[in-house]
Scaffold this active site. Structure first.
Site, PDB file in Angstrom:
ATOM      1  N   ASP A   1      53.625  36.805  35.512  1.00 42.26           N
ATOM      2  CA  ASP A   1      52.497  36.494  36.392  1.00 42.26           C
ATOM      3  C   ASP A   1      52.905  35.236  37.148  1.00 42.26           C
ATOM      4  OD1 ASP A   1      50.247  35.943  37.779  1.00 42.26           O
ATOM      5  OD2 ASP A   1      48.908  35.741  36.058  1.00 42.26           O
TER       6      ASP A   1
ATOM      7  N   ASP B   1      45.946  40.268  41.087  1.00 39.18           N
ATOM      8  CA  ASP B   1      44.936  39.592  40.252  1.00 39.18           C
ATOM      9  C   ASP B   1      44.068  38.739  41.175  1.00 39.18           C
ATOM     10  OD1 ASP B   1      43.462  38.086  38.452  1.00 39.18           O
ATOM     11  OD2 ASP B   1      45.155  36.890  37.749  1.00 39.18           O
TER      12      ASP B   1
HETATM   13  P1  PGA Z   1      43.294  32.498  34.370  1.00 39.43           P
HETATM   14  O1  PGA Z   1      44.761  33.075  34.226  1.00 39.43           O
HETATM   15  O2  PGA Z   1      42.440  33.120  33.340  1.00 39.43           O
HETATM   16  O3  PGA Z   1      43.498  31.025  34.184  1.00 39.43           O
HETATM   17  O4  PGA Z   1      42.862  32.849  35.776  1.00 39.43           O
HETATM   18  C1  PGA Z   1      45.054  34.399  33.907  1.00 39.43           C
HETATM   19  C2  PGA Z   1      45.797  35.088  35.011  1.00 39.43           C
HETATM   20  O5  PGA Z   1      46.056  34.491  36.076  1.00 39.43           O
HETATM   21  O6  PGA Z   1      46.123  36.260  34.857  1.00 39.43           O
HETATM   22 ZN    ZN Z   2      47.087  36.305  37.003  1.00 39.66          ZN
END
Ligand code: PGA
Ligand code: ZN
Length: 411
Positions: free
Chosen positions: A244, A312
Site C-alpha cells: 500500500d 483506497d
Molecule cells: P488508514 O490506513 O486506516 O490509516 O487509512 C489504511 C490504509 O491506507 O489502507
Molecule cells: Zn490504503
C-alpha cells in the site's frame, strides 16, 4: 420488521489510544448487540466525515458529540419506530443527516448504529452475521474465506521510520485460511529474528507490523523476501507480496516526493513495473494520489494486466467515485472500509457495483482499530477476494483473522 427498544453510545478508546464510538442496541425482542467503530490515519480526502469534538480533551479527538447525536437525534428517529430492515434503517440515517458526507451527525455515529443493528438482527434470527448479510443483500455466490494481505512491515503515516511506502504486505495463498494464517505468522516471527540479527528495531507500527528505520523501500522488500525464504516458503508460489503505497501522503498537489526525491509519474510506474516481477507483487494499492485520475489511467494501462491496482483513498468505498473509475478505466480492485462511507448498506452497494464490473474486492480494517470483528463476516458475506487486517499480531488485528478461522472451521 425488528423494532429498536433502546440505543446507547459510549466513548471508548481504539488501538492507538484515541477515542472512538461504541454503540449498544436493544431490540424490542430483548436481543442486545453492540458495535465498535474504527478510525483511519492516512484518510482519503473524500471519505465520509468523522465527527470529533475539538477542544482540549484527548487532543481534540473526543467523540462526545457523536455519542450525543446517537442518543438524542438518532434515537428519537428510530427507537420504537417502524423499521422495515437494515436497508430501511440506513436510508433513514442518511436522510436524517441530510448532508453528502454525513458531516452533521458524523459518519462515526451513523456507522455505529448501522453495524449494531445489523448484528442485533443477526442475533435475533440466530444466524451468523455473514449469513444474515448475505440474505439481506441477496448474495448467493459460493461461500469462500478471503486471502489475507498481512502488513508485516509498516512505514508512511503508520510509523516514524521515514519510509515513503505505508504497508509492505505478505499474501499467503495456501489452500485453507488456517494454513494462510500459519504461514503469515511464521514469516512474521522469522522477520523479527532477521531484524534482531541486523540490529534493527523490532518495535511495531500502528497495524502490528515492524517499523525499522531502513535506507529505502526496496530494502524493506528484500527483508520480506529473506523472511519468506528462511521460513521455507516459496515467493511467487505460496506467498506473494503487496504494497500500500498510500501515494497521496507524498504528493504535494504537483509532485510526488518519493523517498525524498521529486519523482515523475512515469518513473514511479517504472519502479512498480520492475518490482512486480522482481518481488512477485500481487497488488499495489494507491500507487498514485487520490485525485490524479490521469496518472491512474496511465498506471492502469501500463500495469493493469500484470497486477492488482487497488483504489483506497481513490475510491473511498464511494459508489460515485468507483463509477468514475469504471468510466475512465482506472484500477481493477477496490479497498472497502465501512467507515469511509458510513453505513453497511452503502458499503454493500459499492461492493455489488464493483463486482458487477469485475473489480476485485479487498475488505479492510483501519489503522485505528478495536476488537470488533464485523469485517470478517462482511468479507465472507460478499465472497471477497482478500482481507487486509494488518500483521498476525496484536488482538485488534487478530480478532478478524481468528473470526475467519472460526467461520472456516464451522463450515
Ligand atoms: P488508514 O490506513 O486506516 O490509516 O487509512 C489504511 C490504509 O491506507 O489502507
Ligand atoms: Zn490504503
Amino acid at each position: 420488521m425488528l423494532t429498536i427498544k433502546k440505543i446507547k453510545g459510549l466513548e471508548i478508546l481504539d488501538s492507538r489510544g484515541n477515542p472512538t464510538v461504541a454503540t449498544f442496541i436493544e431490540l424490542s425482542s430483548g436481543v442486545k448487540a453492540s458495535a465498535l467503530v474504527p478510525s483511519g490515519a492516512s484518510t482519503g480526502r473524500h471519505e465520509a466525515f468523522e465527527l470529533r469534538d475539538g477542544g482540549k480533551r484527548y487532543q481534540g479527538l473526543g467523540v462526545r458529540q457523536a455519542i450525543k447525536n446517537i442518543e438524542n437525534e438518532i434515537a428519537k428517529t428510530i427507537v420504537n419506530k417502524k423499521i422495515d430492515d437494515l436497508i430501511d434503517l440506513d436510508y433513514t440515517l442518511c436522510s436524517l443527516d441530510g448532508t453528502v458526507n454525513k458531516q452533521r451527525l458524523g459518519a462515526n455515529a451513523i456507522l455505529g448504529v448501522s453495524m449494531a443493528y445489523a448484528r442485533a438482527c443477526a442475533y435475533h434470527y440466530r444466524q451468523p452475521l455473514f449469513a444474515f448479510l448475505r440474505q439481506v443483500y441477496g448474495y448467493n455466490y459460493k461461500i469462500r474465506i478471503p486471502i489475507p494481505m498481512m502488513n508485516i512491515l509498516n512505514g508512511g503515516k503508520h510509523a516514524d521510520n521515514g519510509l515513503s511506502i505505508q504497508e509492505f504486505m505478505i499474501v499467503p495463498k495456501q489452500h485453507t485460511f488456517a494454513e494462510r494464517l500459519r504461514a503469515g505468522a511464521e514469516i512474521y516471527h522469522v522477520l523479527k529474528k532477521i531484524l534482531k540479527t541486523k540490529k534493527l528495531s523490532t518495535g511495531l507500527g500502528d497495524e502490528g507490523g515492524f517499523a525499522p528505520r531502513l535506507l529505502n523501500s526496496e530494502v524493506a522488500l528484500q527483508l520480506l523476501v529473506q523472511a519468506i525464504k528462511m521460513s521455507k516458503y516459496k515467493l511467487g508460489k505460496d506467498i506473494f507480496l503487496a504494497l500500500d503505497v498510500a501515494a497521496s501522503e507524498f504528493f504535494d498537489g504537483k509532485n510526488y516526493n518519493f523517498e525524498n526525491k521529486k519523482t515523475s509519474i512515469e518513473k514511479l510506474i517504472n519502479i512498480y513495473k520492475k518490482w512486480i516481477d522482481k518481488y512477485s507483487l500481487l497488488a499495489i494499492e494507491d500507487g498514485l494520489a487520490e485525485d490524479d485520475w490521469l496518472g491512474w489511467q496511465k498506471l492502469t494501462k501500463e500495469l493493469g494486466a500484470k497486477t492488482l491496482l487497488v483504489g483506497d483513498d481513490l475510491f473511498v468505498t464511494n459508489q460515485e467515485r468507483l463509477q468514475q473509475g469504471i468510466d475512465q478505466k482506472v484500477a481493477n480492485a477496490i479497498l472497502i472500509k465501512l467507515n469511509q462511507i458510513g453505513t453497511v448498506t452503502e458499503t454493500m452497494q459499492t461492493v455489488i457495483a464493483a463486482q458487477k464490473n469485475n473489480y476485485k474486492i479487498i475488505i479492510s480494517h483501519r489503522s485505528g482499530e478495536t476488537t470488533d470483528d464485523f469485517i470478517a463476516d462482511l468479507a465472507v458475506a460478499v465472497s471477497a477476494d482478500y482481507i487486509k487486517s494488518g500483521a498476525p499480531a496484536r488482538s485488534e488485528r487478530l480478532a478478524k483473522y481468528n473470526r475467519l478461522l472460526k467461520i472456516e472451521h464451522a463450515k
